[in-house]
Write a protein that holds these residues in place. Structure first.
Motif, mmCIF file in Angstrom:
data_model
loop_
_atom_site.group_PDB
_atom_site.id
_atom_site.type_symbol
_atom_site.label_atom_id
_atom_site.label_comp_id
_atom_site.label_asym_id
_atom_site.label_seq_id
_atom_site.Cartn_x
_atom_site.Cartn_y
_atom_site.Cartn_z
ATOM 1 N N ALA A 30 -10.246 2.778 25.317
ATOM 2 C CA ALA A 30 -9.458 3.054 24.117
ATOM 3 C C ALA A 30 -10.184 3.970 23.137
ATOM 4 C CB ALA A 30 -9.083 1.743 23.421
ATOM 5 N N GLN A 31 -11.478 3.778 22.965
ATOM 6 C CA GLN A 31 -12.202 4.563 21.967
ATOM 7 C C GLN A 31 -13.006 5.713 22.561
ATOM 8 O OE1 GLN A 31 -14.431 2.043 19.313
ATOM 9 N NE2 GLN A 31 -12.723 0.629 19.067
ATOM 10 N N TYR A 32 -13.552 5.515 23.771
ATOM 11 C CA TYR A 32 -14.396 6.554 24.366
ATOM 12 C C TYR A 32 -13.627 7.447 25.332
ATOM 13 C CZ TYR A 32 -18.320 3.638 22.691
ATOM 14 O OH TYR A 32 -19.204 2.902 21.951
ATOM 15 N N GLY A 33 -12.375 7.103 25.612
ATOM 16 C CA GLY A 33 -11.530 7.956 26.429
ATOM 17 C C GLY A 33 -11.822 7.983 27.918
ATOM 18 N N VAL A 34 -12.527 6.969 28.429
ATOM 19 C CA VAL A 34 -12.729 6.894 29.874
ATOM 20 C C VAL A 34 -11.344 6.757 30.519
ATOM 21 C CG1 VAL A 34 -13.701 5.500 31.751
ATOM 22 C CG2 VAL A 34 -15.031 5.879 29.650
ATOM 23 N N PRO A 35 -11.041 7.555 31.546
ATOM 24 C CA PRO A 35 -9.717 7.459 32.173
ATOM 25 C C PRO A 35 -9.459 6.048 32.707
ATOM 26 C CG PRO A 35 -10.875 9.425 32.933
ATOM 27 C CD PRO A 35 -11.867 8.604 32.152
ATOM 28 N N ASP A 36 -8.351 5.473 32.298
ATOM 29 C CA ASP A 36 -7.989 4.128 32.742
ATOM 30 C C ASP A 36 -7.191 4.243 34.044
ATOM 31 O OD1 ASP A 36 -7.707 1.424 32.924
ATOM 32 O OD2 ASP A 36 -6.318 1.231 31.241
ATOM 33 N N THR A 37 -7.909 4.674 35.073
ATOM 34 C CA THR A 37 -7.350 4.876 36.410
ATOM 35 C C THR A 37 -8.283 4.194 37.404
ATOM 36 O OG1 THR A 37 -8.634 6.899 36.740
ATOM 37 C CG2 THR A 37 -6.427 7.144 35.751
ATOM 38 N N PHE A 38 -7.876 4.136 38.644
ATOM 39 C CA PHE A 38 -8.751 3.554 39.668
ATOM 40 C C PHE A 38 -10.089 4.291 39.685
ATOM 41 C CE2 PHE A 38 -10.507 2.851 43.859
ATOM 42 C CZ PHE A 38 -10.274 1.502 44.072
ATOM 43 N N ALA A 120 -19.440 14.004 32.054
ATOM 44 C CA ALA A 120 -18.264 14.874 32.171
ATOM 45 C C ALA A 120 -17.887 15.072 33.639
ATOM 46 C CB ALA A 120 -18.531 16.221 31.501
ATOM 47 N N ARG A 121 -18.884 15.262 34.496
ATOM 48 C CA ARG A 121 -18.627 15.468 35.932
ATOM 49 C C ARG A 121 -18.165 14.197 36.625
ATOM 50 N NH1 ARG A 121 -23.522 17.777 35.896
ATOM 51 N NH2 ARG A 121 -24.431 16.012 36.980
ATOM 52 N N ASN A 122 -18.685 13.059 36.211
ATOM 53 C CA ASN A 122 -18.467 11.824 36.953
ATOM 54 C C ASN A 122 -17.479 10.893 36.267
ATOM 55 O OD1 ASN A 122 -20.364 12.429 39.104
ATOM 56 N ND2 ASN A 122 -21.908 12.272 37.521
ATOM 57 N N LEU A 123 -17.880 10.299 35.175
ATOM 58 C CA LEU A 123 -17.046 9.315 34.493
ATOM 59 C C LEU A 123 -15.727 9.918 34.017
ATOM 60 C CD1 LEU A 123 -17.013 6.352 33.540
ATOM 61 C CD2 LEU A 123 -18.083 7.124 31.417
ATOM 62 N N TYR A 124 -15.783 11.157 33.547
ATOM 63 C CA TYR A 124 -14.584 11.837 33.047
ATOM 64 C C TYR A 124 -14.076 12.886 34.037
ATOM 65 C CZ TYR A 124 -15.752 9.694 28.579
ATOM 66 O OH TYR A 124 -16.029 8.790 27.579
ATOM 67 N N GLY A 125 -14.551 12.826 35.264
ATOM 68 C CA GLY A 125 -14.252 13.851 36.257
ATOM 69 C C GLY A 125 -12.788 14.020 36.592
ATOM 70 N N THR A 126 -12.003 12.968 36.455
ATOM 71 C CA THR A 126 -10.574 13.086 36.766
ATOM 72 C C THR A 126 -9.763 13.520 35.551
ATOM 73 O OG1 THR A 126 -10.206 10.737 36.311
ATOM 74 C CG2 THR A 126 -10.672 11.371 38.614
ATOM 75 N N ALA A 127 -10.431 13.711 34.427
ATOM 76 C CA ALA A 127 -9.786 14.197 33.200
ATOM 77 C C ALA A 127 -10.571 15.421 32.732
ATOM 78 C CB ALA A 127 -9.768 13.114 32.136
ATOM 79 N N ASP A 129 -10.202 18.020 31.023
ATOM 80 C CA ASP A 129 -10.144 18.513 29.644
ATOM 81 C C ASP A 129 -10.717 17.522 28.637
ATOM 82 O OD1 ASP A 129 -8.955 20.855 30.517
ATOM 83 O OD2 ASP A 129 -6.933 20.043 30.322
ATOM 84 N N ALA A 130 -11.120 16.370 29.114
ATOM 85 C CA ALA A 130 -11.634 15.323 28.214
ATOM 86 C C ALA A 130 -12.992 15.737 27.651
ATOM 87 C CB ALA A 130 -11.764 13.999 28.951
ATOM 88 N N GLN A 131 -13.191 15.398 26.407
ATOM 89 C CA GLN A 131 -14.478 15.611 25.753
ATOM 90 C C GLN A 131 -15.251 14.301 25.819
ATOM 91 O OE1 GLN A 131 -15.466 18.654 24.487
ATOM 92 N NE2 GLN A 131 -13.602 19.302 25.532
ATOM 93 N N VAL A 132 -16.511 14.371 26.177
ATOM 94 C CA VAL A 132 -17.341 13.175 26.250
ATOM 95 C C VAL A 132 -17.831 12.872 24.842
ATOM 96 C CG1 VAL A 132 -19.385 12.119 27.263
ATOM 97 C CG2 VAL A 132 -18.060 13.789 28.594
ATOM 98 N N PRO A 133 -17.389 11.764 24.265
ATOM 99 C CA PRO A 133 -17.802 11.456 22.891
ATOM 100 C C PRO A 133 -19.288 11.102 22.804
ATOM 101 C CG PRO A 133 -16.323 9.754 23.735
ATOM 102 C CD PRO A 133 -16.461 10.781 24.807
ATOM 103 N N ASP A 134 -19.860 11.412 21.657
ATOM 104 C CA ASP A 134 -21.274 11.091 21.431
ATOM 105 C C ASP A 134 -21.544 9.605 21.643
ATOM 106 O OD1 ASP A 134 -22.026 13.710 20.892
ATOM 107 O OD2 ASP A 134 -21.729 13.499 18.727
#
Length: 163
Positions: A30-38, A120-127, A129-134
């Motif tokens: 919800a706050q860090y924007g990790v994709p809530d997907t498998f 960005a490559r791994n945790l947010y890799g399926t998103a 355009d997502a920005q990795v929050p500090d």
């Protein structure tokens, strides 16, 4: 699954469950924007398993038991999502490859920028355009600073930092 557990020397389920619980913290999504997907949940789990496996370096049997348990659970998760028998093996092999890649990547992260790129490559890799929050970078760094005693791990105890 029960016959599989009988072959294990250590009860690693509590270690896995602690990492799973930490990886499902709603703040991450919800706050860090990790994709809530498998894939996002899987990568979150790998991020939380990483400090445990790093602490188990040189503890071959305990590490192997946890590895086997983790991927048995991944196999079950795939089956629960409806993945057919032919696809399960292929997907588990891809997950194992991802696991090893994440361990190497996260072990090499020493700076804020390296963490941001790795996440960005791994945790947010399926998103893409997502920005990795500090805050997520700081949390990953905290995971890397965890001090886990072998006695606690053998007893199935691990406490993750609050996100």
């Amino acid at each position: 699954m029960l016959s599989f557990l009988k072959r294990q020397k250590y009860d690693v389920a509590p270690l896995f469950e602690a990492a799973l619980k930490a990886s499902r913290n709603p703040v991450l999504y919800a706050q860090y924007g990790v994709p809530d997907t498998f894939d996002g949940r899987f990568d979150s789990l790998l991020l939380h398993m990483w400090p445990v496996f790093r602490a188990l370096e040189g503890q071959d049997r305990l590490s192997q038991d946890l590895y086997d348990f983790t991927f048995k659970r991944m196999e079950l998760a795939l089956r629960e999502t409806g993945t057919g028998d032919l696809g399960v093996g292929k997907n588990v092999r891809l997950m194992m490859k991802a696991f090893y890649g994440r361990l190497v990547t996260y072990n090499g992260c020493t700076s804020h920028d390296e963490w941001r790129q790795a996440l960005a490559r791994n945790l947010y890799g399926t998103a893409p355009d997502a920005q990795v929050p500090d805050a997520m970078v700081a949390y990953a760094h905290q995971l890397g600073q965890m001090s886990l005693s072998l006695d606690d791990l053998r007893a199935g105890r691990v406490i993750f930092p609050a996100s």
